[in-house]
Design a protein around this motif. Structure first.
Motif, PDB file in Angstrom:
ATOM      1  N   VAL A 104     -27.024  12.708 -11.364  1.00 40.56           N
ATOM      2  CA  VAL A 104     -27.269  13.736 -11.513  1.00 40.56           C
ATOM      3  C   VAL A 104     -27.960  13.643 -12.998  1.00 40.56           C
ATOM      4  O   VAL A 104     -28.989  13.848 -13.394  1.00 40.56           O
ATOM      5  CB  VAL A 104     -26.963  15.074 -11.358  1.00 40.56           C
ATOM      6  CG1 VAL A 104     -27.446  16.168 -11.889  1.00 40.56           C
ATOM      7  CG2 VAL A 104     -26.291  15.109 -10.052  1.00 40.56           C
ATOM      8  N   LEU A 105     -27.281  13.877 -14.209  1.00 39.21           N
ATOM      9  CA  LEU A 105     -27.629  13.832 -15.367  1.00 39.21           C
ATOM     10  C   LEU A 105     -28.364  12.635 -15.913  1.00 39.21           C
ATOM     11  O   LEU A 105     -29.247  12.180 -16.190  1.00 39.21           O
ATOM     12  CB  LEU A 105     -26.165  13.579 -16.086  1.00 39.21           C
ATOM     13  CG  LEU A 105     -26.422  13.811 -17.686  1.00 39.21           C
ATOM     14  CD1 LEU A 105     -26.589  14.621 -18.260  1.00 39.21           C
ATOM     15  CD2 LEU A 105     -25.297  12.808 -18.316  1.00 39.21           C
ATOM     16  N   GLY A 106     -28.768  11.224 -14.915  1.00 40.15           N
ATOM     17  CA  GLY A 106     -28.701   9.863 -14.893  1.00 40.15           C
ATOM     18  C   GLY A 106     -30.262  10.628 -14.600  1.00 40.15           C
ATOM     19  O   GLY A 106     -31.770  10.111 -15.433  1.00 40.15           O
ATOM     20  N   ALA A 107     -30.691  11.212 -13.790  1.00 38.68           N
ATOM     21  CA  ALA A 107     -32.287  11.467 -12.656  1.00 38.68           C
ATOM     22  C   ALA A 107     -33.050  11.943 -13.894  1.00 38.68           C
ATOM     23  O   ALA A 107     -34.122  12.093 -13.809  1.00 38.68           O
ATOM     24  CB  ALA A 107     -31.641  12.362 -11.646  1.00 38.68           C
ATOM     25  N   LEU A 108     -32.072  13.605 -14.298  1.00 43.93           N
ATOM     26  CA  LEU A 108     -32.504  14.322 -15.648  1.00 43.93           C
ATOM     27  C   LEU A 108     -33.238  13.742 -16.499  1.00 43.93           C
ATOM     28  O   LEU A 108     -34.396  13.616 -17.110  1.00 43.93           O
ATOM     29  CB  LEU A 108     -31.075  15.449 -15.882  1.00 43.93           C
ATOM     30  CG  LEU A 108     -30.914  16.678 -14.542  1.00 43.93           C
ATOM     31  CD1 LEU A 108     -30.332  17.168 -15.563  1.00 43.93           C
ATOM     32  CD2 LEU A 108     -32.746  17.276 -14.704  1.00 43.93           C
ATOM     33  N   ILE A 109     -31.979  12.587 -17.242  1.00 45.35           N
ATOM     34  CA  ILE A 109     -32.609  12.128 -18.232  1.00 45.35           C
ATOM     35  C   ILE A 109     -34.139  10.774 -17.730  1.00 45.35           C
ATOM     36  O   ILE A 109     -35.306  11.323 -18.641  1.00 45.35           O
ATOM     37  CB  ILE A 109     -31.232  11.359 -19.379  1.00 45.35           C
ATOM     38  CG1 ILE A 109     -30.674  12.067 -19.576  1.00 45.35           C
ATOM     39  CG2 ILE A 109     -32.445   9.816 -19.465  1.00 45.35           C
ATOM     40  CD1 ILE A 109     -29.571  11.211 -20.199  1.00 45.35           C
ATOM     41  N   GLU A 110     -34.275  10.302 -16.575  1.00 48.20           N
ATOM     42  CA  GLU A 110     -35.254   9.551 -16.388  1.00 48.20           C
ATOM     43  C   GLU A 110     -36.280  10.886 -16.015  1.00 48.20           C
ATOM     44  O   GLU A 110     -37.645  10.206 -16.529  1.00 48.20           O
ATOM     45  CB  GLU A 110     -34.936   8.572 -14.897  1.00 48.20           C
ATOM     46  CG  GLU A 110     -35.983   7.349 -14.976  1.00 48.20           C
ATOM     47  CD  GLU A 110     -37.405   8.243 -13.996  1.00 48.20           C
ATOM     48  OE1 GLU A 110     -38.024   7.382 -14.038  1.00 48.20           O
ATOM     49  OE2 GLU A 110     -37.512   8.994 -13.249  1.00 48.20           O
TER      50      GLU A 110
END
Lengths: 625, 397
Positions: free
Chosen positions: A78-84
């Protein structure tokens, strides 16, 4: 003997599984988005910390351990998605590798987040329930958990492979990996896919971090210690290749395990320590693989470039009438010691030296289109050669040219191999060479002083005053930077830019592209060597960190922050980056986070670099009626 | 933020204190790798903050308050030297202190020599900082690699084991500990053999493979120098693989809370270590320190706390004794300086500027699910330094 060898192979295979999971995520992300994600190691670290906390919260047991792994994977995903969504999405159109600096900002930010949240001490994680013992194989013990990992890595890999080959989403991902433009033309929603792939990649890294816990405590070094290895695995396997990543992870891990197993070997009376070779084994493997197979073991050359016409606007020849700002800057630099205090002069000397370092990288990255992840090799080589010469009694005026010559000579050697490659492969080969150089400096105690480096390298009496040294640096660096700028508009620069914009056309009109690129690398190497030589005399000491990856990243950051396709960009980048860092380190104990956020913001606001983006704004304003 | 709080504390003290303290503060520069080694250096910072508070409460330095300006060097010697330059020429500090990493410590020591600026190195363990690269302006607090190795060698000789394995991080600290160990052991126990050497890169040990390679060499005993995350990995892999069954392990720094506490109930029982049993030392000087530290931070001290605290006390005592901020006067005062530390009285030797601060040697045991040091004793530093002739040969002057 045979048994030890087999057990070491099993050890290697178990380590390979974790490395593979992290590398798998990185290679997926790169394959689709072309983002070289520096923060991938941070995802791994975050996964470990999240899993430890989950375990503590749930209160241990099977649910605590395996639930923690799933939780860590999902949370990091989820964090990865947010960063993207919030960061990377804004800069896909920026020059290649800008994302490297953005994600480096994320690395710094997450470092402080972890320190703030979990405190400074290492946290020993749980062991897998029911798998705490060892199994005896060939009369030797091997941890049960290692055997599980051995299977788990390939199993997760298989699941991802099925996802990629047996689902619609996977087919689209593969299409985008193969040919992004074509996939977009066929109506595939790229934005959604990029987010999805980034989340999946981050998830795998987070999962790997959680699964690493029985073997490795959650600690603050996890991010940067794994990221270099993961880059290596991805490139050795072939960018974007799933089986390649596994094979490469196995090769790297098993080679290291064997080196440890072999230990000390006596050859003709001298002891050679294979155990110490683990310092750099993965980079030696990478150099060999890239020289033989430029696209990695399972990689294929990237899809042909469709945009053959210059996508980068030709660099204008500076208009002499508009050079007055340069004159003002020179005047200001000359007047600086009159108005500033002693420390400002020292800081300015450092900034000037790094401006040359950045400008030299700017030449090969901008005009040459050849990124380098290992430019510190020349900086450090120049510094070491000058320091060794000075220690042997050579005067300043001999030691500095010795540094320049040695760095140039090293560029002759490294450049010869590098020009046979392009793109990320080239950049990674420079990294491999830089790491090998670093390892030599680190180990060669009698000449380089080993990990301590060399101390007591001060300039002669005449230049021992900081102001005198400042002027000497200004003179030498100023001359070198002007030469670099001149060369961009000299035949070398024109041929270099022609080779960058269309290799095929350049070759058709008779340009020997490799020779031209080689020459540029030598010029850049020698210039970086001058910067290094001047640096060591300004600091009085030198250690292997002058050759290390962070030093190379600094140079990249300066060039990209300033503007890679501009003449003055790298110099401006050096000034901004150095001033910023000097200020922020003193301003707050959480300077990692502040510097990270600033890097992220700068790259989002100025995707073409400060100079490049400002020029764009001006051109747009002038174009308006 | 912390500096801010410190500044507020100073401001309040300045208002409350006697007129004597209204004088301009004496500034001291502190440089360390806070972001690189947080586990050791966060407690270290607390330690010196406590010392500064105590010094100023008791009247400061001959009536002038002590002010510490702290800088982070990011673990790079070049950055440390630049920070030192900034502290000296812009902030006007009269003395430098700090240091953790050997190469950074050596670079700052050389800067100190060049700028004729007193430098009290707190933690860098490298022998070179007081011997081969020693200089007039540099002093060092902590028991060095050589001294701590020498303390363990005494235990090693008692064990009378013939075949030794050596495991150490591949950089100055590990290399010189092993070199000293080999040299001292060979001298004290003829016939000793070093059957395997493993030198993993710092923070990147492949613990399983290393444990296996060590076991394959069938040593009688192991001398370990790894610490931090490397040590935890090595302990776990070695335990799972039975490496430590029927083998004695000697481990430098293994009993320091920074490295022992994270192991919790997996602490390797029976290992002979140097360290800091803060929970069991009952000398009055340590009790006073422990109480003050707990009262201020609501946490127990780590070894870093003691090092930070003692280094700043040394700074204060040197300045007090010098009665001047002239660098030569401070150097003269620091030579032979004696004062009390939480570990007892220490002295900075005239001959090489090494302090006699010792370390605790003991065995690891487990109490209440936590690793502790048992059967420990304090080894004074002066007992583990080579003879003056040897030191004179090593040290240029």
């Amino acid at each position: 003997m045979i048994a030890s060898f087999l057990i070491q192979t099993l050890n290697g295979l178990a380590s390979a599984s974790l490395l593979f999971l992290v590398a798998l995520g990185l290679t997926l992300i790169f394959g689709v988005t072309r983002v070289v994600n520096f923060a991938h190691g941070s995802f791994f670290m975050l996964g470990a910390y999240l899993a430890v906390s989950f375990y503590g919260y749930v209160g241990g047991g099977v649910l605590g351990f395996w639930g923690g792994a799933v939780f860590a994977g999902l949370a990091v995903g989820v964090l990865g998605a947010l960063i993207e969504l919030t960061i990377l999405r804004r800069i896909y159109r920026a020059p290649e590798l800008l994302q490297l600096i953005t994600t480096f900002g994320v690395v710094l930010l997450l470092k402080d987040v972890v320190l703030f949240t979990w405190g400074p001490e290492d946290i020993l994680g749980p062991r897998a329930p029911g798998l705490t013992g060892a199994v005896w194989i060939f009369g030797k013990p091997i941890p049960q958990y290692d055997l599980l990992l051995l299977v788990l890595g390939p199993l997760v890999g298989l699941l991802v492979w099925l996802l990629l080959t047996r689902t619609d989403w996977g087919t689209r991902v593969r299409a985008a990996t193969e040919d992004r433009d074509m996939a977009a033309a066929l109506g595939i929603n790229q934005a959604l896919m990029f987010t999805g792939v980034f989340a999946l990649g981050a998830l795998l890294a987070g999962l790997a971090g959680a699964l690493a816990l029985p073997r490795e405590p959650a600690n603050h070094n996890m991010d940067l210690t794994i990221i270099a290895d993961v880059f290596v695995v991805t490139v050795v396997g072939g960018l974007g290749s799933l089986p390649g990543a596994y094979v490469a992870a196995v090769i790297i891990s098993v080679v290291k395990a064997w080196c440890i197993g072999i230990g000390d070997v006596r050859v003709f009376g001298t002891v050679f320590s294979f155990s110490k070779l683990t310092l750099v084994a993965e980079f030696i493997v990478m150099a060999i693989v890239l020289i033989i197979r430029p696209w990695g073991l399972f990689g294929t050359p990237p899809a042909p470039q469709r945009v053959t016409a210059a996508s980068i606007l030709p660099m204008p020849v500076p208009d002499l009438k508009r050079l007055w700002p340069l004159g003002l800057v020179i005047l200001a630099l000359l007047a600086l010691p009159l108005i500033a205090d002693r420390f400002t002069v020292v800081l300015a000397t450092d900034i000037i030296i790094f401006a040359l370092f950045a400008a030299s990288l700017g030449l090969i990255m901008g005009a040459g289109g050849m990124a380098s992840f290992g430019h510190a090799a020349y900086f450090g080589a120049g510094a070491y050669a000058a320091a060794v010469a000075a220690k042997a009694g050579a005067p300043f005026l001999v030691a500095v040219p010795a540094g320049v010559t040695f760095a140039g000579a090293l560029a002759v050697l490294f450049g010869w191999f590098c020009v046979r490659l392009t793109g990320v492969s080239l950049a990674m080969l420079t990294l491999a060479f830089a790491q090998i150089t670093w390892a030599i400096a680190f180990q060669w105690d009698s000449v380089t002083g080993g990990s301590n480096g060399l101390v007591g390298v001060w300039p002669p009496e005449l230049l021992s005053d900081k102001t005198a040294y400042y002027f000497a640096t200004l003179l030498l660096v100023g001359g070198a930077i002007l030469l670099i700028w001149r060369s961009v508009h000299a035949p070398l620069g024109y041929l270099l830019r022609a080779s960058r914009d269309s290799r095929i056309r350049a070759e058709a009109v008779g340009v020997d592209v490799r020779i031209i690129q080689w020459r540029a690398i030598i010029v850049a190497g020698a210039a970086a060597g001058l910067a290094g030589a001047l640096y060591v005399f300004s600091k009085g000491s030198l250690s292997p960190d002058s050759l290390s990856i962070p030093r190379s990243v600094d140079a990249l950051a300066m060039v990209l922050i300033g503007g890679v396709q501009t003449l003055v960009g790298p110099v401006v980048g050096a000034v901004v980056f150095m001033t910023l860092q000097d200020w922020v380190v003193r301003a707050t104990p959480y300077w990692h986070a502040v510097l990270g956020i600033t890097l992220i913001l700068i790259t989002i606001i100025f995707p073409q670099g400060i100079v490049g983006t400002l020029r764009q704004w001006r051109q747009r304003r002038e174009a308006e009626p | 933020m912390r500096l801010g709080r410190l500044a507020v504390a100073f401001a309040m003290m300045a208002v409350a204190a006697a007129p004597a303290l209204a004088q301009a503060p004496i500034k001291v520069g502190e440089i360390n790798s806070y972001k690189v080694i947080p586990a050791f250096l966060e407690p270290y910072r607390k330690g010196w903050e406590l010392a500064v508070e105590q010094i100023n409460k008791s009247g400061g330095i001959n009536g002038r308050p002590l002010e510490v300006i702290s800088r982070d060097d990011n673990g790079a010697p070049g950055d440390a030297v630049r920070a030192a330059e900034e502290l000296v020429s812009r902030e006007g500090v009269v003395l430098l202190t700090g240091g953790f990493l050997s190469h950074v410590g050596l670079a700052v020591a050389d800067f100190a020599k060049q700028r004729k600026m007193p430098f009290i190195a707190s933690e860098p363990l490298t022998d070179k900082i007081v011997w081969e690269n020693g200089n007039r302006y540099t002093f060092r607090l902590r028991a060095s690699t050589y001294m701590q190795t020498s303390m363990l060698v005494e235990e090693a000789v008692k064990l009378n084991k013939r075949r030794w394995a050596l495991v150490y991080p591949n950089y100055e600290y590990g290399q010189s500990a092993v070199a000293s160990f080999k040299q001292l052991m060979s001298a004290r126990q003829p016939g000793v053999e070093f059957v395997v050497e493993q030198a993993p890169p710092l923070n990147r040990i492949d613990a399983g493979s290393v444990a296996q390679a060590v076991a394959d060499a069938k040593p009688d005993a192991i001398f370990n120098v790894t610490f931090g995350a490397d040590l935890q990995k090595f302990v776990r892999e070695g335990t799972t693989r039975g490496l430590f069954n029927d083998r004695v392990v000697l481990s430098v720094l293994g009993g320091e809370p920074e490295y022992l506490d994270p192991l919790r109930d997996e602490a390797p029982v029976g290992w002979i270590v140097t360290g800091y049993p803060w929970y069991a030392i009952d000398t009055p000087e340590h009790k006073a320190f422990l109480e003050a530290y707990r009262a201020k931070f609501n946490d127990y001290p780590r070894l870093g706390s003691v090092v930070g605290y003692s280094a700043m006390i040394s700074v204060g005592e040197a300045l007090r004794k010098a009665k001047s901020t002239d660098p030569e006067a401070i150097v003269a005062a620091a030579k032979g300086l004696e004062h009390m530390s939480p570990f007892g009285p220490i002295k900075y030797r005239e001959i090489d500027h090494q302090s006699t601060m010792g370390a605790y040697v003991g065995r690891i045991g487990i109490r209440d699910g936590k690793g502790v040091m048992v059967d420990w004793r304090y080894e004074p530093g002066e007992r583990h330094l080579p003879s003056d002739d040897v030191v004179k040969k090593l040290r240029p002057e």
